[in-house]
Design a protein around this motif. Structure first.
Motif, mmCIF file in Angstrom:
data_model
loop_
_atom_site.group_PDB
_atom_site.id
_atom_site.type_symbol
_atom_site.label_atom_id
_atom_site.label_comp_id
_atom_site.label_asym_id
_atom_site.label_seq_id
_atom_site.Cartn_x
_atom_site.Cartn_y
_atom_site.Cartn_z
ATOM 1 N N LEU A 121 0.842 -1.201 0.000
ATOM 2 C CA LEU A 121 0.000 0.000 0.000
ATOM 3 C C LEU A 121 0.876 1.250 0.000
ATOM 4 O O LEU A 121 0.579 2.230 -0.692
ATOM 5 C CB LEU A 121 -0.931 -0.009 1.213
ATOM 6 C CG LEU A 121 -2.048 -1.057 1.200
ATOM 7 C CD1 LEU A 121 -2.782 -1.053 2.537
ATOM 8 C CD2 LEU A 121 -3.031 -0.809 0.051
ATOM 9 N N GLY A 122 1.960 1.198 0.752
ATOM 10 C CA GLY A 122 2.872 2.340 0.784
ATOM 11 C C GLY A 122 3.545 2.607 -0.548
ATOM 12 O O GLY A 122 3.940 3.742 -0.839
ATOM 13 N N ALA A 123 3.659 1.554 -1.374
ATOM 14 C CA ALA A 123 4.288 1.696 -2.695
ATOM 15 C C ALA A 123 3.264 1.984 -3.790
ATOM 16 O O ALA A 123 3.627 2.046 -4.972
ATOM 17 C CB ALA A 123 5.066 0.429 -3.040
ATOM 18 N N GLY A 124 2.000 2.157 -3.421
ATOM 19 C CA GLY A 124 0.984 2.557 -4.389
ATOM 20 C C GLY A 124 0.245 1.416 -5.062
ATOM 21 O O GLY A 124 -0.502 1.652 -6.022
ATOM 22 N N TRP A 125 0.419 0.172 -4.593
ATOM 23 C CA TRP A 125 -0.308 -0.949 -5.163
ATOM 24 C C TRP A 125 -1.733 -0.991 -4.621
ATOM 25 O O TRP A 125 -2.007 -0.491 -3.525
ATOM 26 C CB TRP A 125 0.390 -2.264 -4.820
ATOM 27 C CG TRP A 125 1.694 -2.489 -5.535
ATOM 28 C CD1 TRP A 125 2.824 -1.720 -5.450
ATOM 29 C CD2 TRP A 125 2.006 -3.574 -6.424
ATOM 30 N NE1 TRP A 125 3.823 -2.262 -6.237
ATOM 31 C CE2 TRP A 125 3.351 -3.400 -6.840
ATOM 32 C CE3 TRP A 125 1.294 -4.670 -6.892
ATOM 33 C CZ2 TRP A 125 3.977 -4.277 -7.714
ATOM 34 C CZ3 TRP A 125 1.920 -5.554 -7.761
ATOM 35 C CH2 TRP A 125 3.246 -5.349 -8.164
ATOM 36 N N ASN A 126 -2.639 -1.590 -5.399
ATOM 37 C CA ASN A 126 -4.033 -1.769 -4.970
ATOM 38 C C ASN A 126 -4.263 -3.211 -4.540
ATOM 39 O O ASN A 126 -3.956 -4.143 -5.289
ATOM 40 C CB ASN A 126 -5.007 -1.444 -6.108
ATOM 41 C CG ASN A 126 -5.196 0.040 -6.305
ATOM 42 O OD1 ASN A 126 -4.708 0.856 -5.512
ATOM 43 N ND2 ASN A 126 -5.881 0.420 -7.358
ATOM 44 N N LEU A 127 -4.830 -3.393 -3.363
ATOM 45 C CA LEU A 127 -5.206 -4.719 -2.893
ATOM 46 C C LEU A 127 -6.578 -5.060 -3.473
ATOM 47 O O LEU A 127 -7.579 -4.457 -3.117
ATOM 48 C CB LEU A 127 -5.248 -4.747 -1.362
ATOM 49 C CG LEU A 127 -5.599 -6.082 -0.706
ATOM 50 C CD1 LEU A 127 -4.583 -7.161 -1.067
ATOM 51 C CD2 LEU A 127 -5.683 -5.920 0.814
ATOM 52 N N ASN A 142 -0.681 -3.550 -9.620
ATOM 53 C CA ASN A 142 0.249 -2.432 -9.713
ATOM 54 C C ASN A 142 -0.389 -1.298 -10.501
ATOM 55 O O ASN A 142 -0.601 -1.434 -11.719
ATOM 56 C CB ASN A 142 1.547 -2.908 -10.381
ATOM 57 C CG ASN A 142 2.628 -1.834 -10.398
ATOM 58 O OD1 ASN A 142 2.411 -0.707 -10.001
ATOM 59 N ND2 ASN A 142 3.801 -2.225 -10.884
ATOM 60 N N THR A 143 -0.699 -0.205 -9.851
ATOM 61 C CA THR A 143 -1.371 0.908 -10.516
ATOM 62 C C THR A 143 -0.493 1.593 -11.553
ATOM 63 O O THR A 143 -0.989 2.305 -12.421
ATOM 64 C CB THR A 143 -1.835 1.940 -9.475
ATOM 65 O OG1 THR A 143 -0.695 2.366 -8.700
ATOM 66 C CG2 THR A 143 -2.874 1.353 -8.559
ATOM 67 N N ALA A 144 0.836 1.355 -11.480
ATOM 68 C CA ALA A 144 1.748 1.981 -12.435
ATOM 69 C C ALA A 144 1.932 1.162 -13.710
ATOM 70 O O ALA A 144 2.582 1.592 -14.645
ATOM 71 C CB ALA A 144 3.112 2.226 -11.775
ATOM 72 N N ARG A 145 1.388 -0.069 -13.749
ATOM 73 C CA ARG A 145 1.584 -0.942 -14.892
ATOM 74 C C ARG A 145 0.260 -1.219 -15.607
ATOM 75 O O ARG A 145 0.158 -2.018 -16.476
ATOM 76 C CB ARG A 145 2.219 -2.271 -14.455
ATOM 77 C CG ARG A 145 3.614 -2.131 -13.858
ATOM 78 C CD ARG A 145 4.626 -1.666 -14.834
ATOM 79 N NE ARG A 145 4.746 -2.573 -15.965
ATOM 80 C CZ ARG A 145 5.524 -2.416 -17.019
ATOM 81 N NH1 ARG A 145 6.268 -1.340 -17.097
ATOM 82 N NH2 ARG A 145 5.579 -3.298 -17.992
#
Length: 349
Positions: free
Chosen positions: A313-319, A346-349
């Motif tokens: 969560l701290g790295a911006g991923w969505n559970l 991964n919200t960045a991918r």
């Protein structure tokens, strides 16, 4: 996957019965039969397929998951029609064939059968894990590349690879495994399910954040133990004793960067490494965030689940999927009976 760090006890079977059926086992012989299955998860899933449990179905712990998508509908979309049985193999709802020799204690009497869709669970996995893994397939783009850390017989390599291929995606399947017999099983399973040699990459070693060596337990017969844990940072004396006794093999630690290789994107990383998952994520978070689109993680304790949430969560991923580990209390402490599942996007991918 299966939780197996020590033999199942009489008390373990009694506790599983109490959780799933609300009663004690009917006899000592029943308890002994279940103990011989060797894995709490296998016992839970076997009872979960019983007629008695069907009457209590909505009380199944495998219905108690949280998801941001309809996991059961995802499973139904991927169920293959008009499946035919194959001699010596169990065929699951995706059309994946699994040779009974891979898991003789579980599949020994199921060769030639075709399984129904596993809602809420089967001997192998539950709604949460099936749904999250197939969700990653549906989010893939023109091709589907996945890696399974602790791949065993290549279960998620084959399950997601077959599902991806049916969607018209070109698959590439990567597995990392410490047991040499299980590596052979994975190679055979991929061939049996129609994957060409150049669509499969297998590493005999231990998934890790950095290169090195680790000790891995040696078993006499592959397919009997599925929760073997590597020993990292062994002292020279521990290493000498283990190798002299023949109880362990010394294997290379395979860094995640090496597993992914020169591929720009990994559509799915499936992690089941017997308690080392939080350490791996913490040490590889930069690589994961740059190169991995989806992760399905088998969690081996509630403490690990909390650590993963903090890190990702701290790295911006969505559970997107969460089913906690199923526990019982033993002398005032939690004991994991069945691993939990987390699905991360991964919200960045």
């Amino acid at each position: 996957m299966w939780k197996k760090t020590q033999p199942l006890s009489h008390e373990d079977i009694v506790a599983i019965y109490d959780v799933l059926l609300g009663r004690r086992p009917e006899s000592e012989s029943v308890i002994e039969n279940y103990r011989r299955m060797g894995s709490a998860a296998a016992v839970v899933r076997a009872i979960g397929q019983s007629g008695e449990f069907a009457g209590r179905r909505m009380s199944s712990p495998f219905h108690h998951y949280h998801a941001s998508f309809d996991a059961q509908e995802v499973m139904r979309r991927h169920a293959a029609p008009r499946l035919e049985p194959r001699d010596g193999h169990l065929t699951n709802f995706l059309g994946v064939v699994i040779h009974s020799k891979f898991l003789p204690g579980i599949l020994g009497d199921r060769a030639g059968q075709v399984e129904d869709i596993p809602i809420p669970a089967n001997w192998h996995a539950d709604i949460a894990e099936w749904g999250a893994a197939l969700r990653a397939v549906e989010l893939a783009r023109d091709s589907f590349t996945m890696a399974e850390l602790g791949c065993g017989w290549g279960c998620w390599m084959n399950n997601t690879g077959v599902a991806a291929r049916r969607l018209g995606l070109k698959p590439h399947l990567i597995g990392v495994e410490g047991d040499p017999g299980h590596i052979a099983f994975a190679r055979e399973a991929c061939a049996s399910n129609g994957f060409a040699e150049d669509e499969v990459t297998l590493f005999h070693g231990i998934a890790a954040a950095a290169p090195g060596t680790a000790l891995f337990p040696r078993q006499k017969t592959s397919g009997m133990e599925w929760g073997l844990e590597p020993i990292f940072n062994a002292t020279e004396e521990e290493r000498r004793r283990a190798l002299a006794a023949g109880s362990h093999d010394e294997l290379p630690m395979i860094p995640l960067d090496e597993v992914i290789g020169d591929r720009e994107r990994l559509d799915l990383l499936h992690v089941d490494i017997q308690g080392g998952e939080a350490d791996l994520v913490d040490s590889c978070i930069d690589v994961l965030s740059r190169r991995v689109a989806y992760m399905v993680i088998g969690t081996h304790s509630r403490q690990i689940e909390g650590r993963l949430m903090d890190s990702l969560l701290g790295a911006g991923w969505n559970l997107e999927m969460e089913r906690p580990a199923i526990i019982r209390l033993s002398e005032g402490a939690p004991l994991t009976l069945v691993d939990g599942v987390q699905g991360w996007r991964n919200t960045a991918r």
